[in-house]
Scaffold this motif. Structure first.
Motif, PDB file in Angstrom:
ATOM      1  N   ALA A   1     -13.285 -12.336  16.485  1.00 32.27           N
ATOM      2  CA  ALA A   1     -12.812 -11.835  15.190  1.00 32.27           C
ATOM      3  C   ALA A   1     -11.568 -12.603  14.780  1.00 32.27           C
ATOM      4  O   ALA A   1     -10.620 -12.713  15.564  1.00 32.27           O
TER       5      ALA A   1
ATOM      6  N   ARG B   1      -8.643 -17.624   8.728  1.00 26.40           N
ATOM      7  CA  ARG B   1      -9.937 -18.321   8.948  1.00 26.40           C
ATOM      8  C   ARG B   1      -9.893 -19.779   8.519  1.00 26.40           C
ATOM      9  O   ARG B   1      -9.085 -20.152   7.666  1.00 26.40           O
TER      10      ARG B   1
ATOM     11  N   LEU C   1      -9.024 -22.354  10.124  1.00 27.60           N
ATOM     12  CA  LEU C   1      -7.900 -23.134  10.647  1.00 27.60           C
ATOM     13  C   LEU C   1      -8.100 -23.506  12.113  1.00 27.60           C
ATOM     14  O   LEU C   1      -7.172 -23.969  12.778  1.00 27.60           O
TER      15      LEU C   1
ATOM     16  N   ASN D   1     -25.726 -14.770  10.534  1.00 28.37           N
ATOM     17  CA  ASN D   1     -24.269 -14.937  10.664  1.00 28.37           C
ATOM     18  C   ASN D   1     -23.907 -16.430  10.729  1.00 28.37           C
ATOM     19  O   ASN D   1     -23.673 -16.992  11.802  1.00 28.37           O
TER      20      ASN D   1
ATOM     21  N   ALA E   1     -21.265 -18.133   9.918  1.00 23.01           N
ATOM     22  CA  ALA E   1     -19.951 -18.512  10.458  1.00 23.01           C
ATOM     23  C   ALA E   1     -19.998 -18.535  11.987  1.00 23.01           C
ATOM     24  O   ALA E   1     -19.442 -19.430  12.633  1.00 23.01           O
TER      25      ALA E   1
ATOM     26  N   ARG F   1     -20.385 -25.906  16.726  1.00 24.96           N
ATOM     27  CA  ARG F   1     -19.309 -26.916  16.705  1.00 24.96           C
ATOM     28  C   ARG F   1     -18.554 -26.913  18.032  1.00 24.96           C
ATOM     29  O   ARG F   1     -18.134 -27.963  18.511  1.00 24.96           O
TER      30      ARG F   1
HETATM   31  C1  COA Z   1     -16.745 -16.487  12.858  1.00 28.34           C
HETATM   32  C2  COA Z   1     -15.209 -16.556  12.838  1.00 28.34           C
HETATM   33  C3  COA Z   1     -14.683 -15.922  14.121  1.00 28.34           C
HETATM   34  C4  COA Z   1     -14.785 -18.046  12.742  1.00 28.34           C
HETATM   35  O1  COA Z   1     -13.390 -18.113  12.912  1.00 28.34           O
HETATM   36  P1  COA Z   1     -12.543 -19.389  12.431  1.00 28.34           P
HETATM   37  O2  COA Z   1     -11.220 -19.330  13.093  1.00 28.34           O
HETATM   38  O3  COA Z   1     -12.554 -19.447  10.941  1.00 28.34           O
HETATM   39  O4  COA Z   1     -13.406 -20.594  13.019  1.00 28.34           O
HETATM   40  P2  COA Z   1     -12.929 -22.112  13.169  1.00 28.34           P
HETATM   41  O5  COA Z   1     -11.881 -22.410  12.126  1.00 28.34           O
HETATM   42  O6  COA Z   1     -12.573 -22.376  14.590  1.00 28.34           O
HETATM   43  O7  COA Z   1     -14.258 -22.895  12.759  1.00 28.34           O
HETATM   44  C5  COA Z   1     -15.154 -23.438  13.714  1.00 28.34           C
HETATM   45  C6  COA Z   1     -16.223 -24.235  12.969  1.00 28.34           C
HETATM   46  O8  COA Z   1     -17.067 -23.334  12.248  1.00 28.34           O
HETATM   47  C7  COA Z   1     -17.075 -23.677  10.864  1.00 28.34           C
HETATM   48  N1  COA Z   1     -17.119 -22.428  10.078  1.00 28.34           N
HETATM   49  C8  COA Z   1     -16.257 -21.395  10.159  1.00 28.34           C
HETATM   50  N2  COA Z   1     -16.611 -20.444   9.267  1.00 28.34           N
HETATM   51  C9  COA Z   1     -17.714 -20.906   8.634  1.00 28.34           C
HETATM   52  C10 COA Z   1     -18.546 -20.365   7.617  1.00 28.34           C
HETATM   53  N3  COA Z   1     -18.297 -19.149   7.060  1.00 28.34           N
HETATM   54  N4  COA Z   1     -19.619 -21.095   7.213  1.00 28.34           N
HETATM   55  C11 COA Z   1     -19.880 -22.302   7.746  1.00 28.34           C
HETATM   56  N5  COA Z   1     -19.113 -22.876   8.737  1.00 28.34           N
HETATM   57  C12 COA Z   1     -18.052 -22.168   9.157  1.00 28.34           C
HETATM   58  C13 COA Z   1     -15.790 -24.414  10.630  1.00 28.34           C
HETATM   59  O9  COA Z   1     -15.873 -25.281   9.523  1.00 28.34           O
HETATM   60  C14 COA Z   1     -15.625 -25.177  11.937  1.00 28.34           C
HETATM   61  O10 COA Z   1     -16.384 -26.349  11.957  1.00 28.34           O
HETATM   62  P3  COA Z   1     -15.647 -27.794  11.841  1.00 28.34           P
HETATM   63  O11 COA Z   1     -14.897 -27.949  13.121  1.00 28.34           O
HETATM   64  O12 COA Z   1     -16.776 -28.734  11.667  1.00 28.34           O
HETATM   65  O13 COA Z   1     -14.753 -27.711  10.639  1.00 28.34           O
HETATM   66  C15 COA Z   1     -14.633 -15.796  11.595  1.00 28.34           C
HETATM   67  O14 COA Z   1     -15.268 -16.299  10.429  1.00 28.34           O
HETATM   68  C16 COA Z   1     -14.847 -14.286  11.637  1.00 28.34           C
HETATM   69  O15 COA Z   1     -14.058 -13.541  12.219  1.00 28.34           O
HETATM   70  N6  COA Z   1     -15.942 -13.812  11.009  1.00 28.34           N
HETATM   71  C17 COA Z   1     -16.253 -12.380  10.970  1.00 28.34           C
HETATM   72  C18 COA Z   1     -16.639 -11.845  12.325  1.00 28.34           C
HETATM   73  C19 COA Z   1     -17.801 -12.600  12.953  1.00 28.34           C
HETATM   74  O16 COA Z   1     -18.853 -12.796  12.357  1.00 28.34           O
HETATM   75  N7  COA Z   1     -17.580 -13.036  14.213  1.00 28.34           N
HETATM   76  C20 COA Z   1     -18.531 -13.851  14.957  1.00 28.34           C
HETATM   77  C21 COA Z   1     -19.518 -13.037  15.680  1.00 28.34           C
HETATM   78  S1  COA Z   1     -19.100 -12.769  17.360  1.00 28.34           S
END
Ligand code: COA
Length: 179
Positions: A89, A95, A97, A127, A129, A136
């Motif tokens: 989360a 997000r 970053l 999902n 993200a 990645r």
């Molecule tokens: C999923 C989540 C944890 C990602 O966190 P984050 O800190 O933004 O992730 P990062 O910045 O480390 O991104 C990692 C990679 O995913 C990609 N990414 C992140 N969010 C994305 C999205 N919504 N759509 C597409 N790609 C995405 C990033 O671009 C990155 O790739 P890159 O290195 O090529 O740029 C966050 O969006 C979140 O809390 N979502 C809601 C809860 C959830 O669904 N959790 C995951 C299930 S366990």
């Protein structure tokens, strides 16, 4: 190894501090998970037990005394080479970053993951993200990712939840030892 990971980045501004959770973090983590749709909400008591008993395999990200990130997980019983990531989360304001990625790296660098060469997690098909985060992460850390349906809507969730796909990332050697 220090228990607290800080990163200073002039371009991105102040970066969250990453650390193991303490019992007192449970309620803030519960709030964060509630805000991070589509994550399943667990009871606050569940988050307390994660902090209290599984803190070595959980990561809290804190910025200005606020919990902005959370990873829960555990080393799978009887599978010392496998860490299971339960939830990731990241607060909306933090997000995109790299925080999710940093928290996963921190988890795998811990002593408790010394023998871990496989990361498992489950993700629902929609999902994006979460798929992006783990795909990645596998690419960046030289792992190979595979997935298959695991907890299914009909067999495990009585039709009340989408099928969870088990994602497995295999690394050539434990990341902790490779570091
Ligand atoms: C999923 C989540 C944890 C990602 O966190 P984050 O800190 O933004 O992730 P990062 O910045 O480390 O991104 C990692 C990679 O995913 C990609 N990414 C992140 N969010 C994305 C999205 N919504 N759509 C597409 N790609 C995405 C990033 O671009 C990155 O790739 P890159 O290195 O090529 O740029 C966050 O969006 C979140 O809390 N979502 C809601 C809860 C959830 O669904 N959790 C995951 C299930 S366990």
């Amino acid at each position: 190894m220090s228990a607290v990971h800080t990163v200073n980045s002039p371009e991105k501004g102040p970066q969250p501090i990453l650390r193991k959770p303490e019992g007192e973090d449970g309620s803030s983590i519960w709030e964060l998970v509630r805000e991070c749709k589509p994550l399943d909400e667990n009871s606050m008591y569940c988050n307390l037990i994660q902090c209290d008993h599984f803190g070595d395999t959980c990561v809290v990200a804190e910025l200005d005394d606020e919990v902005v990130g959370w990873v829960s997980g555990h080393v799978v019983p009887n599978e010392p080479d496998t860490v299971f990531v339960w939830q990731v989360a990241v607060s909306e304001k933090a997000r995109g970053l790299g925080l999710g990625t940093r928290m996963l790296s921190t988890l795998l660098s811990r002593d408790v993951c010394e023998d871990v060469s496989k990361l498992k997690t489950t993700i629902t098909k929609d999902n994006d993200a979460s798929w992006a985060l783990f795909r990645r992460f596998a690419e960046k850390r030289g792992g190979t990712l595979s997935s298959e349906a695991h907890f299914t809507t009909d067999d495990h969730f009585d039709g009340k939840h989408s099928t969870e796909h088990m994602v497995t990332i295999r690394f050539a050697e434990p990341l902790k030892r490779a570091a």
